[in-house]
Design a protein around this motif. Structure first.
Motif, PDB file in Angstrom:
ATOM      1  N   THR A  25       0.828  -1.206   0.000  1.00  0.00           N
ATOM      2  CA  THR A  25       0.000   0.000   0.000  1.00  0.00           C
ATOM      3  C   THR A  25       0.863   1.257   0.000  1.00  0.00           C
ATOM      4  O   THR A  25       0.610   2.207  -0.747  1.00  0.00           O
ATOM      5  CB  THR A  25      -0.936   0.011   1.213  1.00  0.00           C
ATOM      6  N   ALA A  26       1.906   1.265   0.820  1.00  0.00           N
ATOM      7  CA  ALA A  26       2.782   2.430   0.907  1.00  0.00           C
ATOM      8  C   ALA A  26       3.491   2.676  -0.419  1.00  0.00           C
ATOM      9  O   ALA A  26       3.615   3.824  -0.877  1.00  0.00           O
ATOM     10  CB  ALA A  26       3.804   2.237   2.025  1.00  0.00           C
ATOM     11  N   ALA A  27       3.972   1.602  -1.061  1.00  0.00           N
ATOM     12  CA  ALA A  27       4.675   1.751  -2.334  1.00  0.00           C
ATOM     13  C   ALA A  27       3.745   2.287  -3.414  1.00  0.00           C
ATOM     14  O   ALA A  27       4.125   3.149  -4.211  1.00  0.00           O
ATOM     15  CB  ALA A  27       5.268   0.413  -2.754  1.00  0.00           C
ATOM     16  N   LEU A  28       2.512   1.793  -3.437  1.00  0.00           N
ATOM     17  CA  LEU A  28       1.564   2.263  -4.444  1.00  0.00           C
ATOM     18  C   LEU A  28       1.122   3.693  -4.156  1.00  0.00           C
ATOM     19  O   LEU A  28       0.861   4.468  -5.080  1.00  0.00           O
ATOM     20  CB  LEU A  28       0.349   1.332  -4.500  1.00  0.00           C
ATOM     21  N   SER A  29       1.041   4.064  -2.881  1.00  0.00           N
ATOM     22  CA  SER A  29       0.646   5.420  -2.521  1.00  0.00           C
ATOM     23  C   SER A  29       1.659   6.436  -3.024  1.00  0.00           C
ATOM     24  O   SER A  29       1.311   7.548  -3.423  1.00  0.00           O
ATOM     25  CB  SER A  29       0.483   5.546  -1.008  1.00  0.00           C
ATOM     26  N   SER A  30       2.927   6.039  -3.031  1.00  0.00           N
ATOM     27  CA  SER A  30       3.954   6.952  -3.535  1.00  0.00           C
ATOM     28  C   SER A  30       3.885   7.083  -5.046  1.00  0.00           C
ATOM     29  O   SER A  30       4.271   8.110  -5.615  1.00  0.00           O
ATOM     30  CB  SER A  30       5.342   6.456  -3.116  1.00  0.00           C
ATOM     31  N   ALA A  31       3.386   6.030  -5.729  1.00  0.00           N
ATOM     32  CA  ALA A  31       3.282   6.064  -7.186  1.00  0.00           C
ATOM     33  C   ALA A  31       1.983   6.697  -7.652  1.00  0.00           C
ATOM     34  O   ALA A  31       1.911   7.243  -8.752  1.00  0.00           O
ATOM     35  CB  ALA A  31       3.387   4.644  -7.751  1.00  0.00           C
ATOM     36  N   CYS A  32       0.956   6.632  -6.803  1.00  0.00           N
ATOM     37  CA  CYS A  32      -0.351   7.200  -7.162  1.00  0.00           C
ATOM     38  C   CYS A  32      -0.935   7.846  -5.912  1.00  0.00           C
ATOM     39  O   CYS A  32      -1.443   7.138  -5.032  1.00  0.00           O
ATOM     40  CB  CYS A  32      -1.276   6.103  -7.693  1.00  0.00           C
ATOM     41  N   PRO A  33      -0.838   9.165  -5.799  1.00  0.00           N
ATOM     42  CA  PRO A  33      -1.239   9.848  -4.562  1.00  0.00           C
ATOM     43  C   PRO A  33      -2.743   9.895  -4.341  1.00  0.00           C
ATOM     44  O   PRO A  33      -3.405  10.893  -4.577  1.00  0.00           O
ATOM     45  CB  PRO A  33      -0.665  11.258  -4.753  1.00  0.00           C
ATOM     46  N   VAL A  34      -3.308   8.764  -3.910  1.00  0.00           N
ATOM     47  CA  VAL A  34      -4.717   8.699  -3.536  1.00  0.00           C
ATOM     48  C   VAL A  34      -4.808   7.990  -2.192  1.00  0.00           C
ATOM     49  O   VAL A  34      -3.850   7.364  -1.730  1.00  0.00           O
ATOM     50  CB  VAL A  34      -5.565   7.938  -4.587  1.00  0.00           C
ATOM     51  N   ALA A  35      -5.972   8.066  -1.574  1.00  0.00           N
ATOM     52  CA  ALA A  35      -6.202   7.353  -0.321  1.00  0.00           C
ATOM     53  C   ALA A  35      -6.665   5.936  -0.644  1.00  0.00           C
ATOM     54  O   ALA A  35      -7.628   5.745  -1.382  1.00  0.00           O
ATOM     55  CB  ALA A  35      -7.250   8.089   0.511  1.00  0.00           C
ATOM     56  N   PHE A  36      -5.939   4.939  -0.137  1.00  0.00           N
ATOM     57  CA  PHE A  36      -6.282   3.547  -0.400  1.00  0.00           C
ATOM     58  C   PHE A  36      -7.024   2.943   0.788  1.00  0.00           C
ATOM     59  O   PHE A  36      -6.586   3.062   1.940  1.00  0.00           O
ATOM     60  CB  PHE A  36      -5.023   2.715  -0.676  1.00  0.00           C
ATOM     61  N   ASP A  37      -8.149   2.294   0.494  1.00  0.00           N
ATOM     62  CA  ASP A  37      -8.862   1.477   1.469  1.00  0.00           C
ATOM     63  C   ASP A  37      -8.453   0.039   1.181  1.00  0.00           C
ATOM     64  O   ASP A  37      -8.966  -0.591   0.254  1.00  0.00           O
ATOM     65  CB  ASP A  37     -10.374   1.659   1.308  1.00  0.00           C
ATOM     66  N   THR A  38      -7.469  -0.482   1.904  1.00  0.00           N
ATOM     67  CA  THR A  38      -6.833  -1.755   1.574  1.00  0.00           C
ATOM     68  C   THR A  38      -7.589  -2.942   2.149  1.00  0.00           C
ATOM     69  O   THR A  38      -7.974  -2.954   3.322  1.00  0.00           O
ATOM     70  CB  THR A  38      -5.378  -1.778   2.074  1.00  0.00           C
ATOM     71  N   ARG A  39      -7.771  -3.940   1.299  1.00  0.00           N
ATOM     72  CA  ARG A  39      -8.374  -5.211   1.715  1.00  0.00           C
ATOM     73  C   ARG A  39      -7.455  -6.334   1.267  1.00  0.00           C
ATOM     74  O   ARG A  39      -6.991  -6.343   0.129  1.00  0.00           O
ATOM     75  CB  ARG A  39      -9.776  -5.382   1.112  1.00  0.00           C
ATOM     76  N   GLU A  40      -7.214  -7.288   2.163  1.00  0.00           N
ATOM     77  CA  GLU A  40      -6.288  -8.377   1.876  1.00  0.00           C
ATOM     78  C   GLU A  40      -7.042  -9.650   1.519  1.00  0.00           C
ATOM     79  O   GLU A  40      -8.029  -9.996   2.172  1.00  0.00           O
ATOM     80  CB  GLU A  40      -5.376  -8.620   3.083  1.00  0.00           C
ATOM     81  N   CYS A  41      -6.563 -10.343   0.483  1.00  0.00           N
ATOM     82  CA  CYS A  41      -7.150 -11.625   0.059  1.00  0.00           C
ATOM     83  C   CYS A  41      -6.047 -12.668   0.002  1.00  0.00           C
ATOM     84  O   CYS A  41      -5.512 -12.969  -1.070  1.00  0.00           O
ATOM     85  CB  CYS A  41      -7.823 -11.488  -1.306  1.00  0.00           C
ATOM     86  N   TRP A  42      -5.667 -13.192   1.159  1.00  0.00           N
ATOM     87  CA  TRP A  42      -4.677 -14.263   1.176  1.00  0.00           C
ATOM     88  C   TRP A  42      -5.401 -15.601   1.066  1.00  0.00           C
ATOM     89  O   TRP A  42      -6.367 -15.858   1.780  1.00  0.00           O
ATOM     90  CB  TRP A  42      -3.864 -14.213   2.472  1.00  0.00           C
ATOM     91  N   ALA A  78       4.227   1.338 -12.781  1.00  0.00           N
ATOM     92  CA  ALA A  78       3.299   0.914 -13.830  1.00  0.00           C
ATOM     93  C   ALA A  78       1.901   0.708 -13.270  1.00  0.00           C
ATOM     94  O   ALA A  78       0.903   1.068 -13.905  1.00  0.00           O
ATOM     95  CB  ALA A  78       3.803  -0.373 -14.491  1.00  0.00           C
ATOM     96  N   VAL A  79       1.803   0.120 -12.065  1.00  0.00           N
ATOM     97  CA  VAL A  79       0.495  -0.075 -11.438  1.00  0.00           C
ATOM     98  C   VAL A  79      -0.116   1.279 -11.081  1.00  0.00           C
ATOM     99  O   VAL A  79      -1.332   1.474 -11.163  1.00  0.00           O
ATOM    100  CB  VAL A  79       0.613  -0.970 -10.192  1.00  0.00           C
ATOM    101  N   GLY A  80       0.722   2.235 -10.704  1.00  0.00           N
ATOM    102  CA  GLY A  80       0.222   3.588 -10.450  1.00  0.00           C
ATOM    103  C   GLY A  80      -0.383   4.203 -11.702  1.00  0.00           C
ATOM    104  O   GLY A  80      -1.424   4.882 -11.636  1.00  0.00           O
ATOM    105  N   ASP A  81       0.251   3.974 -12.867  1.00  0.00           N
ATOM    106  CA  ASP A  81      -0.320   4.448 -14.135  1.00  0.00           C
ATOM    107  C   ASP A  81      -1.688   3.815 -14.375  1.00  0.00           C
ATOM    108  O   ASP A  81      -2.616   4.471 -14.856  1.00  0.00           O
ATOM    109  CB  ASP A  81       0.615   4.115 -15.300  1.00  0.00           C
ATOM    110  N   LEU A  82      -1.797   2.521 -14.045  1.00  0.00           N
ATOM    111  CA  LEU A  82      -3.065   1.817 -14.212  1.00  0.00           C
ATOM    112  C   LEU A  82      -4.135   2.445 -13.317  1.00  0.00           C
ATOM    113  O   LEU A  82      -5.270   2.671 -13.743  1.00  0.00           O
ATOM    114  CB  LEU A  82      -2.865   0.333 -13.897  1.00  0.00           C
ATOM    115  N   ALA A  83      -3.762   2.749 -12.067  1.00  0.00           N
ATOM    116  CA  ALA A  83      -4.721   3.345 -11.130  1.00  0.00           C
ATOM    117  C   ALA A  83      -5.176   4.718 -11.612  1.00  0.00           C
ATOM    118  O   ALA A  83      -6.357   5.059 -11.524  1.00  0.00           O
ATOM    119  CB  ALA A  83      -4.090   3.447  -9.741  1.00  0.00           C
ATOM    120  N   ARG A  84      -4.238   5.508 -12.132  1.00  0.00           N
ATOM    121  CA  ARG A  84      -4.614   6.837 -12.636  1.00  0.00           C
ATOM    122  C   ARG A  84      -5.540   6.724 -13.840  1.00  0.00           C
ATOM    123  O   ARG A  84      -6.478   7.520 -13.987  1.00  0.00           O
ATOM    124  CB  ARG A  84      -3.355   7.632 -12.984  1.00  0.00           C
ATOM    125  N   ALA A  85      -5.298   5.735 -14.700  1.00  0.00           N
ATOM    126  CA  ALA A  85      -6.181   5.536 -15.852  1.00  0.00           C
ATOM    127  C   ALA A  85      -7.586   5.172 -15.385  1.00  0.00           C
ATOM    128  O   ALA A  85      -8.592   5.643 -15.950  1.00  0.00           O
ATOM    129  CB  ALA A  85      -5.620   4.434 -16.756  1.00  0.00           C
TER     130      ALA A  85
END
Length: 385
Positions: A25-42, A78-85
């Motif tokens: 979550t932290a790594a993606l937050s730096s790539a895409c500055p949005v608030a993440f509501d994280t849910r885990e699916c292990w 790259a995942v941040g680009d996907l989130a912005r799209a």
């Protein structure tokens, strides 16, 4: 954009967890500055992924969902680009490698169809027509996901997001493909042999179920041709033995071997790689069994999307919708007629075989008004024309 909230669903197998959800979550937050509501699916096994993802997205409160597997670790930009799209244009955004997913989901024209069939022998070894890895990152509007019926649990593995994309395209949902670069991290520890089996099975089933009858037929033929070519390659048999010229139908050592009862390991016709030779054929058989079980079925929405709901509805109604059970596309069906099928038989001096062959084809349980039998003769001289 910083004020937007995006539900982040992190998917991975417990045995492969070497990364924390907080770290992703932290790594993606730096790539895409949005608030993440994280849910885990292990999950314990990969087959459980569709059901768990359906549950997580159904319970989400954000209007848009980003799903990331732990395999995508290291490609946060790259995942941040996907989130912005996704945040900018909505719909379904699929992460892919070198355009493979977009190619599998695109309509197949006649010229492209013939060209890809002609290249099946070469392409099966380098760029097979089926998905070879699970999709590592994708995002979708929650309402669109609900309206499409969620992920099909029977297509767990490579190709499940291809299936979702084809359904989205058929329903008019915008679909965008974003390239994911970077090293592959085998966090799921998926057996490559199992991935091949699932990719062929899922590729055939999804191609057959979605799209126009003509386009579906072409895509099924391409995947099947690649699968058979892959099996053939693993056998180590030279395709030149089936050329339509010279001594093709005259008795040879090959015919004597084929006529010998039984086959022992080490014999001349023993496959070079037996497991790889039989795996594509088993996948084709599994796809046929899946399609037979689903005859007359089509995935349809299991609940109305919130976008279509009355915006003045009381809060408890919205809460009830958010807590609806996991999506189960398999339980919601509408009649779908079987497609037309053509069986093309190529003949050369095969008079003694044609009668039993067409008798067998005529005895199939496929509706006769949907079945066409075609015999193409290659200059026979035994009165079989």
């Amino acid at each position: 954009m910083s004020a937007r909230t995006l539900t982040l669903v992190i998917v991975g197998q417990r045995a492969a967890v070497g990364r924390s959800a907080a770290g992703v979550t932290a790594a993606l937050s730096s790539a895409c500055p949005v608030a993440f509501d994280t849910r885990e699916c292990w999950v314990d096994v990969a087959a459980d992924v569709p059901a768990r993802v359906n549950e997580a997205i159904t319970a989400a409160t954000s209007p848009q969902i980003l799903v990331v597997t732990v395999d995508a670790d290291g490609r946060h930009a790259a995942v941040g680009d996907l989130a912005r799209a996704l945040l900018t244009r909505g719909g379904l955004v699929v992460g892919q490698r070198t355009g493979d997913a977009a190619l599998r989901c695109a309509p197949v024209g006649v010229d492209d169809f013939l060209d890809r069939l002609a290249r099946a022998w070469e392409d099966a070894a380098t760029t097979p027509a089926w998905p070879t890895r699970p999709c590592e990152a994708w995002g979708i509007d929650r309402d669109a996901f609900v309206g499409l019926g969620g992920l099909d649990a029977r297509l767990a593995g490579p190709g499940d997001i291809d299936d979702l994309a084809r359904r989205a395209l058929a329903r008019g949902v915008a679909v965008e493909f974003v390239d994911l670069d970077g090293p592959i991290v085998e966090a799921h520890r998926r057996d490559p042999a199992q991935a091949t089996y699932e990719g062929i099975r899922n590729g055939l089933v999804s191609a057959a179920l979605h799209g126009t009858e003509e386009d579906s037929g072409r895509r099924v033929a391409i995947v099947a041709a690649h699968a058979i070519a892959a099996a053939w390659r693993s056998c180590g048999v030279d395709p030149a033995i089936l050329t339509f010229s010279g001594n093709w139908a005259r008795p040879r050592a090959l015919d004597r071997w084929l006529a010998t009862p039984g086959l022992r390991e080490g014999d001349a016709l023993w496959p070079r790689d037996p497991d790889s030779a039989i795996r594509p054929l088993l996948a084709i058989d599994a796809a046929l069994a899946t399609l037979a079980a689903r005859a007359g079925e089509r995935v349809r929405p299991v609940a109305p999307s919130r976008a279509s709901a009355d915006t003045t509805a009381p809060a408890q109604a919205v809460d009830a919708q958010r807590s609806m059970p996991a999506l189960t596309p398999a339980s919601a069906t509408t009649p779908l007629p079987l497609p037309s099928a053509s069986v093309i038989v190529v003949n050369w001096n095969g008079r003694e075989h044609l009668g039993p062959l067409f008798t067998s084809l005529g005895a199939s349980d496929y509706p006769t008004d949907r079945l066409e039998l075609i015999c193409v003769d290659n200059g026979s001289t035994d009165d079989s024309r």
